[in-house]
Scaffold this active site. Sequence first.
Site, mmCIF file in Angstrom:
data_model
loop_
_atom_site.group_PDB
_atom_site.id
_atom_site.type_symbol
_atom_site.label_atom_id
_atom_site.label_comp_id
_atom_site.label_asym_id
_atom_site.label_seq_id
_atom_site.Cartn_x
_atom_site.Cartn_y
_atom_site.Cartn_z
ATOM 1 N N ASP A 9 -10.808 2.143 3.843
ATOM 2 C CA ASP A 9 -11.179 0.736 3.623
ATOM 3 C C ASP A 9 -12.693 0.544 3.463
ATOM 4 O O ASP A 9 -13.144 -0.501 3.000
ATOM 5 C CB ASP A 9 -10.718 -0.110 4.821
ATOM 6 C CG ASP A 9 -9.411 -0.847 4.527
ATOM 7 O OD1 ASP A 9 -9.080 -1.022 3.339
ATOM 8 O OD2 ASP A 9 -8.744 -1.255 5.496
ATOM 9 N N LYS B 289 0.837 -1.204 0.000
ATOM 10 C CA LYS B 289 0.000 0.000 0.000
ATOM 11 C C LYS B 289 0.876 1.260 0.000
ATOM 12 O O LYS B 289 0.557 2.245 -0.673
ATOM 13 C CB LYS B 289 -0.955 -0.035 1.206
ATOM 14 C CG LYS B 289 -2.046 -1.103 1.039
ATOM 15 C CD LYS B 289 -2.770 -1.479 2.327
ATOM 16 C CE LYS B 289 -3.605 -2.737 2.111
ATOM 17 N NZ LYS B 289 -4.214 -3.247 3.351
ATOM 18 N N GLN C 196 -4.479 -2.224 9.560
ATOM 19 C CA GLN C 196 -4.263 -3.512 8.887
ATOM 20 C C GLN C 196 -4.810 -4.645 9.758
ATOM 21 O O GLN C 196 -4.485 -4.757 10.928
ATOM 22 C CB GLN C 196 -2.752 -3.703 8.632
ATOM 23 C CG GLN C 196 -2.412 -4.949 7.840
ATOM 24 C CD GLN C 196 -2.977 -4.922 6.417
ATOM 25 O OE1 GLN C 196 -2.887 -3.927 5.725
ATOM 26 N NE2 GLN C 196 -3.590 -6.016 6.001
#
Lengths: 287, 287
Positions: free
Chosen positions: B125, B58, B102
């Site tokens: 997200d 990322k 994460q």
Amino acid sequence: MSDAIDSSKIIDGKAVAQKVEAEVSKTVAALKEKNIFPKLVTVLVGEDPASQMYVRMKHKACERVGILAEDCILPATITESELLNKIQALNADKTVSSILVQLPLPKHISAQTIMNAIDPKKDADGFHPFNMGNLLINEEGLVPCTPKGIIRLLEEYKIDVQGKNAVVVGHSNVVGKPMAAMLLNRNATVSVCHIFTKDLKSYTIEADILVIGVGVKHLIKEDMVKPGVVVFDVGINQDSTGTHGDVDFANVIHKASLITPVPGGVGPMTIAILMSHVVKCAETIGQ
Amino acid sequence: MSDAIDSSKIIDGKAVAQKVEAEVSKTVAALKEKNIFPKLVTVLVGEDPASQMYVRMKHKACERVGILAEDCILPATITESELLNKIQALNADKTVSSILVQLPLPKHISAQTIMNAIDPKKDADGFHPFNMGNLLINEEGLVPCTPKGIIRLLEEYKIDVQGKNAVVVGHSNVVGKPMAAMLLNRNATVSVCHIFTKDLKSYTIEADILVIGVGVKHLIKEDMVKPGVVVFDVGINQDSTGTHGDVDFANVIHKASLITPVPGGVGPMTIAILMSHVVKCAETIGQ
């Protein structure tokens, strides 16, 4: 033609709704002992007769279970920002457990903007995006009342959902989509059909559990279901001959193992669940 | 055995991802002109090598498109309330556009509690219940990146979704359920299958559009799909022979009209969409 009806196949929504309301009454009494007085404020904009009737039905249910019900009647000319101010005042009012804005709203007001403004903790209807999202990710709290009522009926009639083929006809925000999410959360295999579905029967014929709410009288015929299906009919279609569901009840019942009538099936459950949500709100916010 | 592969049937996720990233780069440059500097903070708890790799990927993507990327690495021993404090500090930090925690988190921390704490406006997200709820009611904003990437591929390959039979295999919060909601929002007839589905093939064989993400190597065989199906494979299964999808690609491709490879299909899209979300966050909060 339809033969004699086997009434043991009829899901008695009225009876289960009474059971739910009896539970709610008990909880309300216990809360009052703790000086918590559940109160629902219904917000009605304009003078639509159907909306007025729905609000009256909700107030009557509140009376039955001991919940305080307050009317907030506003003119159809109210602006969106005036209505938002009203909602914010109700959010801030500690004596108010739940806020219900009766839909539809006049066209110059965005229903979504108003829904989003309601404190999710006071959202008895379960339409706020935060509550909808928790539903989608299997953290069900306040969820839309009609599909929740159907889940309760499934539980009462001891229908195991896991691994069953569930078919939901209609993909509205109020019934179809939340119903699909609730059935998925319980591990049914779920298909959602709607106006754009090309071959509806190919889906409905495979359903172990069938939920329909589209507003088309007798859309579901006997040849569209398989023997043993459990049917929940959310449709309410009025015509000169009376009130009809989306299911051709008199014929489908011969194939179904269980089926909700219209009226007296899903309808009473929706209001009973709403009452249980007001109490849940009162418990959460301690008021 | 598999015959020669017709490469014109392969959905080139890498190429579309590059296109998305090029769009993002352009927007980032325009934002910088207005003194808005998109910044993603990745929160990594503990030292799981797979998680470390995902975070690195990322960060590399951020570099490619001109987004600032900041590491927030925390010990596996951190408490939930310490982590919540960290999230709240990042919420309050006006230089931070997006926060990505994460997953998975250590077992003593509730991932849901942490997700709920992230400012929905900084939720790149798309996992926050508020964003999930807006997805369910067809007010899509920040939504989970993998299903959104598949929607973008459908658009790029000009696959009309309305009225199609879409089958989603897997009902996770990250892929299956949001994918189903996005397909419903676009008026596909949607079936969601999963580990409890009794006859998977009876669903997959009817699919015009098939999305699978369950983590079982080559679960979907050639005899389970119909000619012309469009297949999106979210599976990533590693073994001694390499990386494999949930679809038996070499054989299914002969029946499919279009199919994503693994790797190089859905994967690159997920990260490209994430980048587009960071930019969307920066535009929304003006930072």
